[in-house]
Design an enzyme around this catalytic site. Structure first.
Site, PDB file in Angstrom:
ATOM      1  CB  SER A 132      -0.729   0.347   1.455  1.00 49.61           C
ATOM      2  OG  SER A 132      -1.749  -1.253   1.382  1.00 49.61           O
ATOM      3  CD  GLU A 186      -1.977   8.368  -5.437  1.00 51.94           C
ATOM      4  OE1 GLU A 186      -3.264   9.322  -5.943  1.00 51.94           O
ATOM      5  OE2 GLU A 186      -1.584   6.990  -5.367  1.00 51.94           O
ATOM      6  CG  ASP A 234      -8.087   9.037 -10.695  1.00 47.78           C
ATOM      7  OD1 ASP A 234      -9.347   8.705 -10.319  1.00 47.78           O
ATOM      8  OD2 ASP A 234      -6.994   8.990  -9.684  1.00 47.78           O
TER       9      ASP A 234
END
Length: 256
Positions: free
Chosen positions: A37, A75, A118
């Site tokens: 992740s 991210e 997004d």
């Protein structure tokens, strides 16, 4: 978590008092981080960054993200509050860092403002997760995303996902499972929970590749991904079936 503190300090050092809030989203708030992740962070700012600030933020993230630094990938998305409140689609993001873009960054690219569909998903996860790292709770600084725009954002990336199918099979299959789940339920689930939901609805012949993807997600890092020839041969038929289900739901989805 030391890495999260480093991210917060880096963002604060670049944007200072113009940071409205810094928020976790993604796996951190949807069931917990798995071995592969990312640490997903949304930064809400009062203004756009200038070029030097972009380069400073980028340079810091290159040092504190990714397996080459023996640390989780980051991210990080920066959005200017006035670009998403009041909400409109497609939203504009001010800055995006992701490890999948590292080669471009190291070749000299610097993240610039651009439309980011997004953000509809990121903001929805941020509001649901309610995990501020700095600043007020997200509901005080972000508008909720209408269901129709959540649907539009969910499917906007499908062409890019198909392009990545061979090189990033696990992530693409899990993302398709999440899209199907979101369109059917209106919720954004963790990748493994979305896979569970889809597996319960797949014909037996289309389950093995998603079961394998789910297991890889729960137990392995990116570098440990492996596929037998037999499973590889089942990937495209599985995707075609899932896309058919997604198209069926899209035909009934609310429009704006």
């Amino acid at each position: 978590m030391e890495q999260i503190q480093e991210i917060v300090e880096l963002v604060g050092g670049v944007l200072g008092h113009d940071v409205v809030g810094t928020y976790l989203h993604g796996s951190s708030v949807l069931g917990g981080l798995r071995p592969a992740s990312d640490v997903d962070v949304l930064v809400v700012s009062r203004r756009r960054m200038d070029e030097q600030e972009r380069r400073t933020l980028l340079g810091g993230l290159l040092r504190i993200s990714g397996s080459r630094n023996k640390i989780r990938p980051v991210e990080l998305t920066v959005v200017v509050q006035s670009e998403v409140r009041p909400w409109r689609y497609p939203p504009t993001g001010d800055f995006l860092y992701g490890e999948w873009l590292r080669a471009e960054y190291e070749a000299g690219a610097v993240p610039q403002p651009e439309p980011m569909p997004d953000l509809a998903l990121l903001i929805t996860m941020t509001l649901a997760g309610d995990r501020p790292l700095t600043g007020p709770r997200p509901a005080q600084v972000l508008d909720a995303v209408p269901q129709a725009d959540l649907v539009r954002a969910s499917v906007a990336g499908i062409p890019g996902l198909l392009d990545d199918l061979d090189g990033d099979t696990r992530n693409v299959l899990l993302t398709f499972a999440r899209i199907w789940t979101t369109l059917a339920t209106g919720r954004i689930e963790s990748k493994d929970a979305a896979a569970d939901w889809v597996l319960a609805r797949l014909p037996p012949e289309h389950r093995p590749v998603l079961e394998h993807s789910r297991q890889l997600y729960l137990t392995c890092s990116y570098s440990e991904e492996s596929w037998s020839d037999a499973l590889r041969a089942q990937v495209r038929p599985h995707v075609d079936h899932v896309l058919t289900e997604i198209d069926r739901l899209l035909a009934r989805a609310p429009r704006t």
